[in-house]
Scaffold this active site. Structure first.
Site, PDB file in Angstrom:
ATOM      1  N   SER A   1      59.788   0.011  69.082  1.00 11.93           N
ATOM      2  CA  SER A   1      61.058  -0.552  68.603  1.00 11.93           C
ATOM      3  C   SER A   1      62.181  -0.288  69.596  1.00 11.93           C
ATOM      4  O   SER A   1      62.072   0.588  70.463  1.00 11.93           O
ATOM      5  CB  SER A   1      61.465   0.082  67.273  1.00 11.93           C
ATOM      6  OG  SER A   1      60.517  -0.197  66.285  1.00 11.93           O
TER       7      SER A   1
HETATM    8  N1  SAH Z   1      56.179   4.260  66.085  1.00 16.01           N
HETATM    9  C1  SAH Z   1      55.655   3.631  67.283  1.00 16.01           C
HETATM   10  C2  SAH Z   1      55.693   2.121  67.254  1.00 16.01           C
HETATM   11  C3  SAH Z   1      54.744   1.609  66.252  1.00 16.01           C
HETATM   12  S1  SAH Z   1      54.201  -0.058  66.448  1.00 16.01           S
HETATM   13  C4  SAH Z   1      56.352   4.142  68.524  1.00 16.01           C
HETATM   14  O1  SAH Z   1      57.258   4.972  68.433  1.00 16.01           O
HETATM   15  O2  SAH Z   1      55.929   3.721  69.612  1.00 16.01           O
HETATM   16  C5  SAH Z   1      53.191  -0.084  65.002  1.00 16.01           C
HETATM   17  C6  SAH Z   1      51.887   0.640  65.156  1.00 16.01           C
HETATM   18  O3  SAH Z   1      51.260   0.658  63.876  1.00 16.01           O
HETATM   19  C7  SAH Z   1      50.907  -0.064  66.101  1.00 16.01           C
HETATM   20  O4  SAH Z   1      50.526   0.801  67.119  1.00 16.01           O
HETATM   21  C8  SAH Z   1      49.749  -0.444  65.182  1.00 16.01           C
HETATM   22  O5  SAH Z   1      48.485  -0.373  65.814  1.00 16.01           O
HETATM   23  C9  SAH Z   1      49.874   0.566  64.061  1.00 16.01           C
HETATM   24  N2  SAH Z   1      49.251   0.169  62.785  1.00 16.01           N
HETATM   25  C10 SAH Z   1      49.278  -1.044  62.190  1.00 16.01           C
HETATM   26  N3  SAH Z   1      48.609  -1.015  61.020  1.00 16.01           N
HETATM   27  C11 SAH Z   1      48.150   0.258  60.873  1.00 16.01           C
HETATM   28  C12 SAH Z   1      47.373   0.916  59.868  1.00 16.01           C
HETATM   29  N4  SAH Z   1      46.934   0.279  58.779  1.00 16.01           N
HETATM   30  N5  SAH Z   1      47.101   2.228  60.049  1.00 16.01           N
HETATM   31  C13 SAH Z   1      47.527   2.907  61.148  1.00 16.01           C
HETATM   32  N6  SAH Z   1      48.256   2.337  62.132  1.00 16.01           N
HETATM   33  C14 SAH Z   1      48.566   1.029  61.995  1.00 16.01           C
END
Ligand code: SAH
Length: 195
Positions: free
Chosen positions: A43
């Site tokens: 983000s």
């Molecule tokens: N917080 C992160 C950005 C997250 S992007 C940062 O600081 O960089 C969202 C992430 O959620 C992605 O990497 C994606 O693979 C993960 N994601 C999506 N669905 C998920 C699920 N059901 N369980 C675990 N991770 C998940």
């Protein structure tokens, strides 16, 4: 130190470039979401800071993050809370994040690989829960794993536009929800995704 300083100081101590790879590294200071591989994004810094402030972690809190991604949000939470458990479904992202966090000396973050839909029953309850992927509806298990007096923050809504929702559980277990503003996150894959 007042709370504003606490959040800003933690935020300023991190370099977003440490959480990026390849050509986007040079764009680390721009206030935009950036790609982190595997179709996922980190983000914009202003949103990471806002969500952290809204979550309001306290020094002894046990925190759960769903969506480790690059590990940037986890690294920020780690400075403000006691322990951070973070779950990522893509093993390569989790491994890279874990290596970065170790290199940066974040010893109070535990990285888990798996589907965050079920939370982490073995570690619950959590004082604070942050979901960083967009859900179609509230994941029930996460609400169950929120401690009395706890707070959860998550983007809920449609695939391309969500409400940033703040969920408070009172000490006697009542749940209050409010929407803070509109946000856009990558999809929460699985049962709480968009099918
Ligand atoms: N917080 C992160 C950005 C997250 S992007 C940062 O600081 O960089 C969202 C992430 O959620 C992605 O990497 C994606 O693979 C993960 N994601 C999506 N669905 C998920 C699920 N059901 N369980 C675990 N991770 C998940």
């Amino acid at each position: 130190m007042d709370d504003r300083d606490r959040f800003l100081q933690a935020f300023r101590s991190l370099d977003r470039a440490d959480f990026l790879e390849g050509p986007v590294k040079s764009m680390a200071d721009e206030d935009h979401p950036l790609p982190i591989g595997y179709g996922q994004t980190i983000s914009q810094p202003s949103l990471v800071l806002l969500m952290t402030r809204l979550l309001d972690p306290r020094p002894d809190d046990k925190v759960l993050e769903i969506g480790t991604g690059s590990g940037f949000q986890a690294a920020l939470l780690a400075q403000l809370a006691g322990t951070v458990h973070t779950i990522e479904r893509i093993p390569q992202l989790s491994a890279a994040a874990s290596a970065r966090l170790e290199r940066l000396g974040c010893r109070n973050v535990v990285c888990h690989v798996g589907d965050g839909s079920d939370g982490l029953p073995g570690e619950a309850p959590f004082d604070r829960i942050m979901v960083t992927a967009a859900a179609a509806r509230m994941p029930d298990a996460l609400l169950d794993q929120l401690a009395p007096g706890g707070r959860m923050i998550l983007p809920v809504g449609q695939r391309w536009l969500q409400d940033l929702r703040i969920v408070d559980k009172t000490p006697d277990g009542r749940v209050y929800e409010r929407n803070y503003e509109s946000v856009v996150f990558v999809e929460f894959v699985g049962r709480y995704g968009f099918g």
